[in-house]
Motif scaffolding. Structure first.
Motif, PDB file in Angstrom:
ATOM      1  N   ILE A  21      37.932  28.747  32.931  1.00  0.00           N
ATOM      2  CA  ILE A  21      39.165  29.353  32.423  1.00  0.00           C
ATOM      3  C   ILE A  21      39.590  30.518  33.312  1.00  0.00           C
ATOM      4  O   ILE A  21      40.782  30.750  33.530  1.00  0.00           O
ATOM      5  CB  ILE A  21      38.998  29.796  30.945  1.00  0.00           C
ATOM      6  CG1 ILE A  21      40.365  30.085  30.313  1.00  0.00           C
ATOM      7  CG2 ILE A  21      38.110  31.023  30.825  1.00  0.00           C
ATOM      8  CD1 ILE A  21      41.191  28.857  30.051  1.00  0.00           C
ATOM      9  N   VAL A  22      38.622  31.254  33.866  1.00  0.00           N
ATOM     10  CA  VAL A  22      38.962  32.363  34.763  1.00  0.00           C
ATOM     11  C   VAL A  22      39.563  31.826  36.063  1.00  0.00           C
ATOM     12  O   VAL A  22      40.565  32.351  36.565  1.00  0.00           O
ATOM     13  CB  VAL A  22      37.727  33.236  35.055  1.00  0.00           C
ATOM     14  CG1 VAL A  22      38.060  34.319  36.074  1.00  0.00           C
ATOM     15  CG2 VAL A  22      37.215  33.875  33.767  1.00  0.00           C
ATOM     16  N   VAL A  23      38.968  30.765  36.591  1.00  0.00           N
ATOM     17  CA  VAL A  23      39.521  30.152  37.802  1.00  0.00           C
ATOM     18  C   VAL A  23      40.907  29.577  37.514  1.00  0.00           C
ATOM     19  O   VAL A  23      41.817  29.660  38.351  1.00  0.00           O
ATOM     20  CB  VAL A  23      38.570  29.069  38.348  1.00  0.00           C
ATOM     21  CG1 VAL A  23      39.217  28.310  39.507  1.00  0.00           C
ATOM     22  CG2 VAL A  23      37.260  29.703  38.816  1.00  0.00           C
ATOM     23  N   ALA A  24      41.101  29.020  36.323  1.00  0.00           N
ATOM     24  CA  ALA A  24      42.416  28.484  35.954  1.00  0.00           C
ATOM     25  C   ALA A  24      43.470  29.584  35.941  1.00  0.00           C
ATOM     26  O   ALA A  24      44.616  29.368  36.357  1.00  0.00           O
ATOM     27  CB  ALA A  24      42.341  27.800  34.593  1.00  0.00           C
ATOM     28  N   VAL A  25      43.094  30.766  35.458  1.00  0.00           N
ATOM     29  CA  VAL A  25      44.021  31.901  35.486  1.00  0.00           C
ATOM     30  C   VAL A  25      44.400  32.224  36.931  1.00  0.00           C
ATOM     31  O   VAL A  25      45.571  32.438  37.257  1.00  0.00           O
ATOM     32  CB  VAL A  25      43.394  33.132  34.798  1.00  0.00           C
ATOM     33  CG1 VAL A  25      44.252  34.380  35.036  1.00  0.00           C
ATOM     34  CG2 VAL A  25      43.243  32.884  33.298  1.00  0.00           C
ATOM     35  N   HIS A  26      43.400  32.250  37.798  1.00  0.00           N
ATOM     36  CA  HIS A  26      43.658  32.550  39.213  1.00  0.00           C
ATOM     37  C   HIS A  26      44.545  31.486  39.855  1.00  0.00           C
ATOM     38  O   HIS A  26      45.514  31.809  40.558  1.00  0.00           O
ATOM     39  CB  HIS A  26      42.341  32.652  39.976  1.00  0.00           C
ATOM     40  CG  HIS A  26      42.519  32.864  41.449  1.00  0.00           C
ATOM     41  ND1 HIS A  26      42.788  34.102  42.004  1.00  0.00           N
ATOM     42  CD2 HIS A  26      42.486  31.986  42.493  1.00  0.00           C
ATOM     43  CE1 HIS A  26      42.919  33.980  43.313  1.00  0.00           C
ATOM     44  NE2 HIS A  26      42.735  32.709  43.637  1.00  0.00           N
ATOM     45  N   VAL A  27      44.215  30.230  39.616  1.00  0.00           N
ATOM     46  CA  VAL A  27      44.968  29.132  40.232  1.00  0.00           C
ATOM     47  C   VAL A  27      46.431  29.159  39.790  1.00  0.00           C
ATOM     48  O   VAL A  27      47.334  28.836  40.568  1.00  0.00           O
ATOM     49  CB  VAL A  27      44.312  27.781  39.886  1.00  0.00           C
ATOM     50  CG1 VAL A  27      45.193  26.609  40.311  1.00  0.00           C
ATOM     51  CG2 VAL A  27      42.944  27.677  40.557  1.00  0.00           C
ATOM     52  N   GLY A  28      46.665  29.588  38.546  1.00  0.00           N
ATOM     53  CA  GLY A  28      48.035  29.684  38.066  1.00  0.00           C
ATOM     54  C   GLY A  28      48.860  30.717  38.811  1.00  0.00           C
ATOM     55  O   GLY A  28      50.094  30.663  38.800  1.00  0.00           O
TER      56      GLY A  28
END
Length: 217
Positions: A25-32
């Protein structure tokens, strides 16, 4: 400008679904927020699709497709029916959080030390994931710590620095057990970030040992 990104290994694990739910979920925030990482993941996914394309197809059992489609329809109907009852509580933490967190539960800010507050982030599909928001006042020095595993931290607001450099909005800090650091928040303003642990954080010093139970120690 985003200067710090997840490693290629982490992005590859994100693309193939093997990254644990908390770090994911943290990586998903970054990728967004990071076009470069989104493109990198798209490349990994395309590579996986190409490999699948090269595999020789096999005949399906009669009626297999109908069975799978029925299972999908049943699952989607069940999720739609259960969604209102399963909506997780969300506290107002004072900033607009990324859309990828919309289905997550967000706890209220809680004091854990002078100038430091935390908020529990509960994932809808894994309530045991160790994910949190951290808010630290300007100029505050965090407890020195290392990790038994990996720590993934994405900066939502403000910035902090340690011996490895400065991390500002949109940056992701990926720290493993070789990193022992003591982040210091910029004097210009507070820092808010989302962090996940894959393993445990090991805090140093009296204050660190005092709050260690919050981080699974």
């Amino acid at each position: 400008m985003i200067k710090h990104h997840p490693s290629d290994e982490t992005l590859f694990r994100y693309a193939n679904g093997s990254l644990e739910s908390g770090p994911r979920i943290v990586v998903a925030v970054h990728v967004g927020a990071c076009t470069a990482c989104a493109e990198r993941i798209a490349g990994f996914e395309a590579l996986g699709g190409s490999l699948l394309h090269d595999i020789e197809p096999e005949d399906m059992e009669p009626g297999a497709l109908d069975h799978v489609m029925a299972m999908i329809d049943t699952g989607e109907a069940s999720r739609a029916k259960a969604a209102p009852a399963n909506r997780l509580p969300r506290a107002d933490v004072g900033i607009r959080l990324p859309e990828v967190l919309d289905d997550c539960g967000i706890g209220p800010w809680r004091w854990i030390g002078p100038g430091v507050r935390w908020s529990r982030v509960t994932l809808p599909d894994d309530d045991s994931a160790n994910v949190m928001l951290l808010k630290v006042v300007a100029g505050r020095k965090l407890p020195e710590h290392t990790h038994a595993g990996y720590e993934y931290t994405h900066i939502l607001k403000g910035a902090f620095s340690d011996a490895r450099g400065r991390y500002g909005p949109g940056d992701l800090d990926e720290a493993d057990d070789d990193v022992q650091h003591q982040p210091i928040v910029d004097k210009e303003g507070e820092c808010i970030c989302i962090a996940a642990l894959e393993g445990q954080m090991k805090l140093s010093g009296f204050f660190g040992r005092l709050i260690q139970p919050l981080f699974g120690g």
